[in-house]
Motif scaffolding. Structure first.
Motif, PDB file in Angstrom:
ATOM      1  N   THR A 212       2.550   3.639   6.929  1.00  0.00           N
ATOM      2  CA  THR A 212       2.444   2.332   7.104  1.00  0.00           C
ATOM      3  C   THR A 212       3.379   1.489   8.089  1.00  0.00           C
ATOM      4  OG1 THR A 212       1.961   2.473   4.832  1.00  0.00           O
ATOM      5  CG2 THR A 212       2.037   0.192   5.756  1.00  0.00           C
ATOM      6  N   ALA A 213       4.358   2.149   8.036  1.00  0.00           N
ATOM      7  CA  ALA A 213       5.415   1.227   9.051  1.00  0.00           C
ATOM      8  C   ALA A 213       5.088   1.590  10.527  1.00  0.00           C
ATOM      9  CB  ALA A 213       6.960   1.852   9.178  1.00  0.00           C
ATOM     10  N   SER A 214       4.534   2.501  10.771  1.00  0.00           N
ATOM     11  CA  SER A 214       3.984   2.854  12.280  1.00  0.00           C
ATOM     12  C   SER A 214       2.753   1.929  12.399  1.00  0.00           C
ATOM     13  CB  SER A 214       3.273   4.396  12.169  1.00  0.00           C
ATOM     14  OG  SER A 214       4.203   5.168  12.149  1.00  0.00           O
TER      15      SER A 214
ATOM     16  N   PHE B 135      12.009  -3.563   6.528  1.00  0.00           N
ATOM     17  CA  PHE B 135      10.475  -2.990   5.884  1.00  0.00           C
ATOM     18  C   PHE B 135      10.728  -1.696   4.997  1.00  0.00           C
ATOM     19  CE2 PHE B 135       7.368   0.139   6.243  1.00  0.00           C
ATOM     20  CZ  PHE B 135       6.188  -0.488   6.039  1.00  0.00           C
ATOM     21  N   LEU B 136      11.630  -0.936   5.399  1.00  0.00           N
ATOM     22  CA  LEU B 136      11.817   0.264   4.268  1.00  0.00           C
ATOM     23  C   LEU B 136      12.179  -0.173   3.098  1.00  0.00           C
ATOM     24  CD1 LEU B 136      13.516   2.880   6.740  1.00  0.00           C
ATOM     25  CD2 LEU B 136      11.246   3.018   5.942  1.00  0.00           C
ATOM     26  N   LEU B 137      13.307  -1.052   3.067  1.00  0.00           N
ATOM     27  CA  LEU B 137      13.591  -1.479   1.649  1.00  0.00           C
ATOM     28  C   LEU B 137      12.746  -2.142   0.743  1.00  0.00           C
ATOM     29  CD1 LEU B 137      16.185  -2.115  -0.230  1.00  0.00           C
ATOM     30  CD2 LEU B 137      16.509  -4.357   0.918  1.00  0.00           C
ATOM     31  N   TYR B 138      11.964  -3.023   1.511  1.00  0.00           N
ATOM     32  CA  TYR B 138      10.811  -3.853   0.671  1.00  0.00           C
ATOM     33  C   TYR B 138       9.630  -2.878   0.266  1.00  0.00           C
ATOM     34  CZ  TYR B 138      13.114  -8.464   0.750  1.00  0.00           C
ATOM     35  OH  TYR B 138      13.970  -9.427   0.811  1.00  0.00           O
ATOM     36  N   ALA B 139       9.238  -2.005   1.536  1.00  0.00           N
ATOM     37  CA  ALA B 139       8.358  -1.032   1.242  1.00  0.00           C
ATOM     38  C   ALA B 139       8.460  -0.016  -0.147  1.00  0.00           C
ATOM     39  CB  ALA B 139       8.097  -0.030   2.449  1.00  0.00           C
ATOM     40  N   ALA B 140       9.875   0.350  -0.158  1.00  0.00           N
ATOM     41  CA  ALA B 140      10.322   1.402  -1.163  1.00  0.00           C
ATOM     42  C   ALA B 140      10.102   0.533  -2.507  1.00  0.00           C
ATOM     43  CB  ALA B 140      11.763   1.932  -0.926  1.00  0.00           C
ATOM     44  N   LEU B 141      10.574  -0.800  -2.668  1.00  0.00           N
ATOM     45  CA  LEU B 141      10.646  -1.431  -3.904  1.00  0.00           C
ATOM     46  C   LEU B 141       9.213  -2.017  -4.219  1.00  0.00           C
ATOM     47  CD1 LEU B 141      13.406  -4.137  -3.288  1.00  0.00           C
ATOM     48  CD2 LEU B 141      13.585  -2.121  -4.758  1.00  0.00           C
ATOM     49  N   LEU B 142       8.133  -2.101  -3.294  1.00  0.00           N
ATOM     50  CA  LEU B 142       6.804  -2.447  -3.437  1.00  0.00           C
ATOM     51  C   LEU B 142       6.069  -0.987  -4.001  1.00  0.00           C
ATOM     52  CD1 LEU B 142       6.219  -5.403  -1.275  1.00  0.00           C
ATOM     53  CD2 LEU B 142       6.406  -5.567  -3.843  1.00  0.00           C
ATOM     54  N   SER B 143       6.219   0.020  -3.276  1.00  0.00           N
ATOM     55  CA  SER B 143       5.558   0.941  -3.387  1.00  0.00           C
ATOM     56  C   SER B 143       5.961   1.653  -5.012  1.00  0.00           C
ATOM     57  CB  SER B 143       5.781   1.988  -2.353  1.00  0.00           C
ATOM     58  OG  SER B 143       6.965   2.438  -2.460  1.00  0.00           O
ATOM     59  N   GLY B 144       7.065   1.424  -5.430  1.00  0.00           N
ATOM     60  CA  GLY B 144       7.697   1.892  -6.590  1.00  0.00           C
ATOM     61  C   GLY B 144       6.787   0.905  -7.652  1.00  0.00           C
TER      62      GLY B 144
ATOM     63  N   MET C  78       5.782   9.413  -0.762  1.00  0.00           N
ATOM     64  CA  MET C  78       6.403   8.059  -0.916  1.00  0.00           C
ATOM     65  C   MET C  78       6.687   7.874   0.629  1.00  0.00           C
ATOM     66  SD  MET C  78       8.647   5.503  -2.900  1.00  0.00           S
ATOM     67  CE  MET C  78      10.060   6.263  -2.381  1.00  0.00           C
ATOM     68  N   ALA C  79       7.348   8.822   0.968  1.00  0.00           N
ATOM     69  CA  ALA C  79       8.214   8.759   2.304  1.00  0.00           C
ATOM     70  C   ALA C  79       6.969   8.597   3.254  1.00  0.00           C
ATOM     71  CB  ALA C  79       8.989   9.796   2.718  1.00  0.00           C
ATOM     72  N   GLY C  80       5.908   9.580   3.237  1.00  0.00           N
ATOM     73  CA  GLY C  80       4.767   9.932   4.151  1.00  0.00           C
ATOM     74  C   GLY C  80       4.089   8.482   4.135  1.00  0.00           C
ATOM     75  N   LYS C  81       3.870   7.880   3.179  1.00  0.00           N
ATOM     76  CA  LYS C  81       3.026   6.546   2.973  1.00  0.00           C
ATOM     77  C   LYS C  81       3.698   5.404   3.732  1.00  0.00           C
ATOM     78  CE  LYS C  81       1.040   4.999  -0.507  1.00  0.00           C
ATOM     79  NZ  LYS C  81      -0.442   4.970   0.299  1.00  0.00           N
ATOM     80  N   ILE C  82       5.012   5.430   3.489  1.00  0.00           N
ATOM     81  CA  ILE C  82       5.956   4.493   4.156  1.00  0.00           C
ATOM     82  C   ILE C  82       6.031   4.426   5.599  1.00  0.00           C
ATOM     83  CG2 ILE C  82       8.220   3.303   4.142  1.00  0.00           C
ATOM     84  CD1 ILE C  82       8.392   3.686   1.168  1.00  0.00           C
TER      85      ILE C  82
ATOM     86  N   THR D  89       3.728  -4.602   3.827  1.00  0.00           N
ATOM     87  CA  THR D  89       3.956  -4.217   2.483  1.00  0.00           C
ATOM     88  C   THR D  89       2.981  -4.476   1.555  1.00  0.00           C
ATOM     89  OG1 THR D  89       5.320  -6.290   2.312  1.00  0.00           O
ATOM     90  CG2 THR D  89       6.672  -4.165   2.771  1.00  0.00           C
ATOM     91  N   GLN D  90       2.206  -5.570   1.794  1.00  0.00           N
ATOM     92  CA  GLN D  90       1.115  -5.810   0.856  1.00  0.00           C
ATOM     93  C   GLN D  90       0.050  -4.649   1.116  1.00  0.00           C
ATOM     94  OE1 GLN D  90       0.068  -8.173  -1.371  1.00  0.00           O
ATOM     95  NE2 GLN D  90       2.167  -8.402  -1.356  1.00  0.00           N
TER      96      GLN D  90
END
Length: 216
Positions: free
Chosen positions: A67-69, A122-131, A60-64, A31-32
């Motif tokens: 990055t998740a991959s 990951f999805l939860l924290y990724a959405a918060l941090l990308s926002g 945002m979904a594409g980025k997450i 997420t960093q």
């Protein structure tokens, strides 16, 4: 035989702690990466070009997902190394494999819990941090705004030992239903798996929390 059984019980009790730590460090690192890349793309005006072709949620979904991959490859590498070391090192060094570390790593309860809750966490924290990253123009500014979110990641570390000692206790039962902590706590409770309805309920809770975080 009693000694071997006792050692196996101890391993089953404390084994989830290792998985919780892997979950924590992988979410923290990946997420960093996402936070930094979001700020860089915004400051470099790349996002403006992307927005002319598609909508913000898709970007945002594409980025997450991308990055998740990357994070998934990292985690699979860690787990493969762990299982390989657990199976190969005792035989290579002539040490009796009394604790069955390979069996622990291959335990379906551990692995399924890890995969499901890793992705949801990951999805939860990724959405918060990308926002948060989308609100900033510099990495330093984004890191300052992200402190509250990242601070929430430390509570599961502090709770690892108490929950491992009493996976069905009050602390574990309460934190199970707090979305930022749910993935870590449910992984930590794998030694004494809760009822199936708890798994179903927490999965639905995390899915709702992820959807809400994406929209926000």
């Amino acid at each position: 035989a009693a000694r071997a059984a006792s050692a196996g019980d101890v391993l089953m009790q404390w084994g989830p702690v290792a998985f919780v730590y892997i979950l924590w460090i992988s979410i923290q690192v990946v997420t960093q990466m996402l936070l930094s890349s979001t700020v860089e793309e915004k400051s470099g005006k790349l996002v403006e070009v992307l927005l002319s072709a598609t909508d913000p949620l898709a970007i945002m979904a594409g980025k997450i997902i991308g990055t998740a991959s990357v994070g998934g490859v990292i985690v699979i590498t860690w787990l493969t190394t762990f299982v390989g070391a657990a199976l190969g090192l005792p035989a290579l060094l002539g040490i009796p494999a009394a604790l069955e570390l390979g069996g622990l790593a291959a335990n379906p309860v551990y692995l399924i819990s890890f995969i499901v809750y890793y992705l949801l966490g990951f999805l939860l924290y990724a959405a918060l941090l990308s926002g948060l990253g989308a609100l900033c123009t510099t990495v330093r500014e984004a890191q300052t705004l992200a402190i509250p979110v990242q601070s929430a990641l430390f509570l599961p570390l502090l709770a690892m030992v108490p929950i491992a000692r009493d996976p069905s206790g009050t602390l574990a039962a309460v934190l199970t239903w707090v979305p930022p902590f749910t993935p870590f706590v449910m992984m930590n409770r794998a030694a004494q798996p809760p009822a199936p309805e708890v798994y179903i309920g927490t999965t639905l809770l995390m899915l709702f929390s992820v959807a809400l975080a994406f929209r926000l």
